[in-house]
Write an enzyme that holds these catalytic residues in place. Sequence first.
Site, PDB file in Angstrom:
ATOM      1  N   GLU A  93     130.601  40.504   1.517  1.00  0.00           N
ATOM      2  CA  GLU A  93     129.146  39.614   0.884  1.00  0.00           C
ATOM      3  C   GLU A  93     129.381  39.770  -0.629  1.00  0.00           C
ATOM      4  O   GLU A  93     130.030  40.412  -1.617  1.00  0.00           O
ATOM      5  CB  GLU A  93     128.022  41.097   1.175  1.00  0.00           C
ATOM      6  CG  GLU A  93     128.710  42.408   0.765  1.00  0.00           C
ATOM      7  CD  GLU A  93     127.379  43.599   0.859  1.00  0.00           C
ATOM      8  OE1 GLU A  93     127.635  43.659   2.300  1.00  0.00           O
ATOM      9  OE2 GLU A  93     126.642  43.824   0.170  1.00  0.00           O
ATOM     10  N   CYS A 106     127.674  38.335  -8.335  1.00  0.00           N
ATOM     11  CA  CYS A 106     128.600  38.945  -8.073  1.00  0.00           C
ATOM     12  C   CYS A 106     129.213  39.032  -7.534  1.00  0.00           C
ATOM     13  O   CYS A 106     128.502  38.787  -5.706  1.00  0.00           O
ATOM     14  CB  CYS A 106     127.382  40.801  -7.756  1.00  0.00           C
ATOM     15  SG  CYS A 106     128.143  42.270  -6.807  1.00  0.00           S
ATOM     16  N   CYS A 113     137.179  49.426   0.927  1.00  0.00           N
ATOM     17  CA  CYS A 113     137.654  50.074  -0.847  1.00  0.00           C
ATOM     18  C   CYS A 113     138.243  51.286  -0.582  1.00  0.00           C
ATOM     19  O   CYS A 113     137.863  51.450   0.772  1.00  0.00           O
ATOM     20  CB  CYS A 113     136.850  50.132  -1.359  1.00  0.00           C
ATOM     21  SG  CYS A 113     136.524  50.393  -3.125  1.00  0.00           S
ATOM     22  N   CYS A 117     133.775  56.742  -3.466  1.00  0.00           N
ATOM     23  CA  CYS A 117     133.087  57.644  -4.452  1.00  0.00           C
ATOM     24  C   CYS A 117     131.837  57.711  -3.334  1.00  0.00           C
ATOM     25  O   CYS A 117     131.614  57.478  -2.068  1.00  0.00           O
ATOM     26  CB  CYS A 117     132.016  55.972  -5.269  1.00  0.00           C
ATOM     27  SG  CYS A 117     133.592  55.465  -6.303  1.00  0.00           S
ATOM     28  N   CYS A 120     128.613  55.590  -1.972  1.00  0.00           N
ATOM     29  CA  CYS A 120     129.223  53.917  -1.660  1.00  0.00           C
ATOM     30  C   CYS A 120     129.466  53.871  -0.861  1.00  0.00           C
ATOM     31  O   CYS A 120     130.159  54.240   0.302  1.00  0.00           O
ATOM     32  CB  CYS A 120     130.321  53.679  -2.693  1.00  0.00           C
ATOM     33  SG  CYS A 120     130.818  51.709  -2.774  1.00  0.00           S
ATOM     34  N   CYS A 334     125.947  47.989  -2.840  1.00  0.00           N
ATOM     35  CA  CYS A 334     127.066  47.834  -2.552  1.00  0.00           C
ATOM     36  C   CYS A 334     127.725  48.061  -0.547  1.00  0.00           C
ATOM     37  O   CYS A 334     127.581  49.408  -0.733  1.00  0.00           O
ATOM     38  CB  CYS A 334     128.163  48.480  -3.610  1.00  0.00           C
ATOM     39  SG  CYS A 334     128.678  48.067  -4.438  1.00  0.00           S
TER      40      CYS A 334
HETATM   41  N1  SAH Z   1     134.930  49.475  -7.850  1.00  0.00           N
HETATM   42  C1  SAH Z   1     134.021  49.308  -8.233  1.00  0.00           C
HETATM   43  C2  SAH Z   1     133.159  47.465  -8.755  1.00  0.00           C
HETATM   44  C3  SAH Z   1     131.546  47.855  -7.359  1.00  0.00           C
HETATM   45  S1  SAH Z   1     130.909  49.040  -7.223  1.00  0.00           S
HETATM   46  C4  SAH Z   1     133.308  50.360  -9.589  1.00  0.00           C
HETATM   47  O1  SAH Z   1     133.114  51.288  -8.963  1.00  0.00           O
HETATM   48  O2  SAH Z   1     132.675  49.777 -11.106  1.00  0.00           O
HETATM   49  C5  SAH Z   1     130.031  48.546  -8.719  1.00  0.00           C
HETATM   50  C6  SAH Z   1     128.675  49.495  -9.822  1.00  0.00           C
HETATM   51  O3  SAH Z   1     127.937  50.057  -7.575  1.00  0.00           O
HETATM   52  C7  SAH Z   1     129.892  50.894  -9.842  1.00  0.00           C
HETATM   53  O4  SAH Z   1     129.408  51.708 -10.661  1.00  0.00           O
HETATM   54  C8  SAH Z   1     129.159  51.282  -7.924  1.00  0.00           C
HETATM   55  O5  SAH Z   1     129.328  53.409  -9.189  1.00  0.00           O
HETATM   56  C9  SAH Z   1     127.994  51.555  -8.233  1.00  0.00           C
HETATM   57  N2  SAH Z   1     127.537  51.796  -6.558  1.00  0.00           N
HETATM   58  C10 SAH Z   1     128.207  51.692  -5.703  1.00  0.00           C
HETATM   59  N3  SAH Z   1     126.784  52.298  -4.149  1.00  0.00           N
HETATM   60  C11 SAH Z   1     125.438  52.394  -5.590  1.00  0.00           C
HETATM   61  C12 SAH Z   1     125.109  53.304  -4.713  1.00  0.00           C
HETATM   62  N4  SAH Z   1     124.510  53.487  -3.550  1.00  0.00           N
HETATM   63  N5  SAH Z   1     123.769  53.206  -5.198  1.00  0.00           N
HETATM   64  C13 SAH Z   1     123.753  53.361  -6.891  1.00  0.00           C
HETATM   65  N6  SAH Z   1     124.888  52.399  -7.226  1.00  0.00           N
HETATM   66  C14 SAH Z   1     126.221  51.721  -6.642  1.00  0.00           C
END
Ligand code: SAH
Length: 346
Positions: A93, A106, A113, A117, A120, A334
């Site tokens: 996406e 974006c 991944c 986290c 995410c 994401c």
């Molecule tokens: N892996 C990279 C880039 C992708 S995530 C990173 O960790 O930065 C892009 C951003 O969205 C990151 O700051 C991530 O922590 C955040 N993110 C992912 N899922 C999220 C969610 N459910 N709510 C808020 N931020 C989120």
Amino acid sequence: MEKLDLKSMEINELEEYIVSLGDKKFRAKQIYTWLHQRLVTNFDEMTDISKVLREKLSNNTKLIVLKPVKELTSKLDGTKKFLFELDDGNVIESVFMRYKHGNSVCVSSQVGCRMGCRFCASTLDGLTRNLTASEILEQIYRITAITGEKISNVVVMGSGEPFDNYDNILKFIRILNSEMGLNISARNITVSTCGIVDKINELAKEKLQITLAISLHAPNDTIRKSMMPIANKYSIAQIMEACNNYYQNTGRRISFEYSLVQDVNDSKDNAIELAGLIKNMNCHVNLIPVNPIKERDYKETQPQFVKHFKNMLEKNGINVTIRREMGRDIQGACGQLRKSYKEEHS
Ligand code: SAH
């Protein structure tokens, strides 16, 4: 023999390749422009290239073109979410956003991944594979073609950890930034990482003018470890050192992302601790209430507490903005859209 991925070649590689096919070096520039500026989707559109060379190219190389399979437009702000199918059937996406300062895309850097986290959606099924430079570029090329609009900013903040796919990301940036390509200035490219320290240091050596965004999300290692497994590998102290190194090498202000989760990282004390951690850095904090995913129990911090957190940082001299949420009605977070699409189609 596996066909070569023509769109992932930087100009010097393409020149070498064209010469190896027995043709003139300057042809590479023409081909590169067709690929990266005129965004052609097949060899026959390259009208100033001889038929013989076009045939050689189509026999030995492949032109990666993403297939749009779904497009959603937010009624709230016009944000568009795209699902693209790759040659192997995987879907990824990408998001198109309109801002006052220009249009932004974006992009995803991986299929899935492996960073794990907790908040995410992209990481729930783990990593399938890295995206090639061409597949990352194509997200921007197809969105340009579909919307007919100029893209001035690119953020690598979609699914995936860009520094887990470092070589392809670097190629992607070089091609995107090249004068014979879309020529998007490095200053308008942001790469976001969960904090892979070795790669931050490697990137610093390149001295590119891109913005580095760090997904910090916590003021100390204990909280960070509860949210992000990568915190077991690299401490916040190591990340800060790498950020300072990046700043010294590039002069670019670091951007910290901080997703606020109720009762996890959003207290007044957390704000004070965060301010203490970064107060001597030339940096900026982006606050965003976490976007809850159904697979996890995290709740978002309520707006008045987001404001309190912001005020506390400001009182302590930190530059901070609350990120405007875009496209929440179209599963803006994401990996959410891809996940629900996969569930529908499996
Ligand atoms: N892996 C990279 C880039 C992708 S995530 C990173 O960790 O930065 C892009 C951003 O969205 C990151 O700051 C991530 O922590 C955040 N993110 C992912 N899922 C999220 C969610 N459910 N709510 C808020 N931020 C989120």
